[in-house]
Scaffold this active site. Structure first.
Site, PDB file in Angstrom:
ATOM      1  N   SER A   1       3.000  -2.711  -0.369  1.00  0.00           N
ATOM      2  CA  SER A   1       3.644  -1.425  -0.608  1.00  0.00           C
ATOM      3  C   SER A   1       3.789  -1.184  -2.110  1.00  0.00           C
ATOM      4  O   SER A   1       2.798  -1.211  -2.838  1.00  0.00           O
ATOM      5  CB  SER A   1       4.977  -1.384   0.146  1.00  0.00           C
ATOM      6  OG  SER A   1       5.532  -0.098   0.146  1.00  0.00           O
ATOM      7  N   TRP A   2       5.026  -0.970  -2.617  1.00  0.00           N
ATOM      8  CA  TRP A   2       5.187  -0.812  -4.056  1.00  0.00           C
ATOM      9  C   TRP A   2       4.600  -2.003  -4.813  1.00  0.00           C
ATOM     10  O   TRP A   2       4.077  -1.870  -5.925  1.00  0.00           O
ATOM     11  CB  TRP A   2       6.670  -0.648  -4.422  1.00  0.00           C
ATOM     12  CG  TRP A   2       6.961  -1.078  -5.832  1.00  0.00           C
ATOM     13  CD1 TRP A   2       7.571  -2.230  -6.234  1.00  0.00           C
ATOM     14  CD2 TRP A   2       6.601  -0.381  -7.038  1.00  0.00           C
ATOM     15  NE1 TRP A   2       7.628  -2.297  -7.609  1.00  0.00           N
ATOM     16  CE2 TRP A   2       7.035  -1.168  -8.123  1.00  0.00           C
ATOM     17  CE3 TRP A   2       5.949   0.836  -7.291  1.00  0.00           C
ATOM     18  CZ2 TRP A   2       6.852  -0.787  -9.451  1.00  0.00           C
ATOM     19  CZ3 TRP A   2       5.773   1.215  -8.620  1.00  0.00           C
ATOM     20  CH2 TRP A   2       6.215   0.413  -9.678  1.00  0.00           C
TER      21      TRP A   2
END
Length: 307
Positions: free
Chosen positions: A103-104
């Site tokens: 994700s991030w």
């Protein structure tokens, strides 16, 4: 494990597991603000890997913690995090390491690898994000078409004058730049409710997510996400895709769910087109993965362990 002083009043928590003589790898957590997790060790054979994890600035066990509303965010940017990763690599005496991100953590992994490609041996990336302003707009605006009731509440959580503008910027102002603590905490609650809504269709996802029971965690998470996303992660629009040729010669495995409402699959496809040494696998699940995700992650790390 330990605390690494990286300057500017910041100390980063880190820990190492597995074989001290194994292949070095670093796992970069999502959020921003989710913190490291012992559970990530399951994707790395402990007899063959020396796995490094850290809590990015302001979250987990790193200090100062932004769950304290008085903690400033001026020295908390993507560029600071990249520098922290390099300082930790040097501190641990590692020449090159496999970089894992989710994700991030994918955005951070790509930004780090494009800045320091000579320090990266391979990459394994899950739930691909590049945090363009267009991607942030999808998350806070366009994904609302799947959850109209929840999005109406999310939109109503900002002042009326801001409701037809940039909602991420509006929440960043409420959470990080107003004096009234009650206003800030209500905005945190609205933000994390929207995070839950986007992930609510994922198999096994519980709403509300039990992690929100920790108010300090919730505050830190909402503060960091809105801080980073409202600034486009301090990256030029499209920078990570444009600079993907810098990853030439670094093998990569990209895994992305076709039903990922937090980050549509075309982002992963665009990255794979720009990075010839990466192989892309689509799975049937969403942002938090599924059984096929686990299988592909293990296959990738097992394959790279002896490279």
């Amino acid at each position: 494990m330990g605390m690494l002083d990286v300057g500017e009043g910041q100390s980063i928590y880190w820990e190492v597991s597995g074989n001290p003589r194994g292949k070095p790898a670093i796992a970069l957590h999502g959020g921003p603000g989710s913190g490291s997790s012992p559970g990530r060790r399951r994707w790395f054979d402990p007899s063959r890997y020396r796995l490094v994890q850290l809590d990015q600035r302001g979250c987990g066990l790193s200090m100062p913690h932004v769950g304290d509303l008085s903690t400033e965010l001026t020295t908390n940017t993507t560029h600071h995090l990249i520098a922290d990763i390099e300082r930790l690599r040097e501190h641990l005496g590692i020449e090159q390491w496999l970089v894992w991100g989710a994700s991030w953590g994918v955005t951070l992994a790509l930004a780090y690898a494009e800045r320091h490609p000579d320090r990266v041996s391979e990459m394994v990336l899950l739930s691909i994000t590049v945090t363009r302003r267009s991607d942030v707009h999808w998350l806070a605006h366009e994904a609302g078409r799947f959850f109209p009731e929840e999005w109406a509440r999310f939109r109503a959580g900002v002042p009326e004058a801001d409701r037809d503008g940039d909602l991420v910027a509006a929440y960043d102002r409420l959470i990080n730049h107003v004096a009234d603590q009650a206003t800030r905490l209500q905005a945190v609650r609205e933000w994390i409710a929207w995070e839950d809504a986007i992930l609510s269709l994922e198999e096994g996802y519980v709403t509300p997510n039990p992690r929100w029971a920790d108010e300090r965690f919730s505050i830190a998470f909402a503060r960091l996400v809105t801080h980073y996303f409202s600034h486009g992660a301090w990256l030029e629009e499209g920078e990570l895709l444009r600079n993907a040729p810098r990853l030439a010669g670094i093998p990569g495995v990209l895994i992305h769910g076709r039903l990922d409402l937090a980050g549509p699959p075309d982002v992963a496809w665009q990255l794979a087109q720009a990075w010839p040494d990466a192989e892309l696998h689509f799975v049937a699940g969403g942002h938090t993965g599924d059984a096929d995700t686990d299988r592909l992650l293990l296959e990738a790390t097992d394959r790279f362990a002896t490279r």
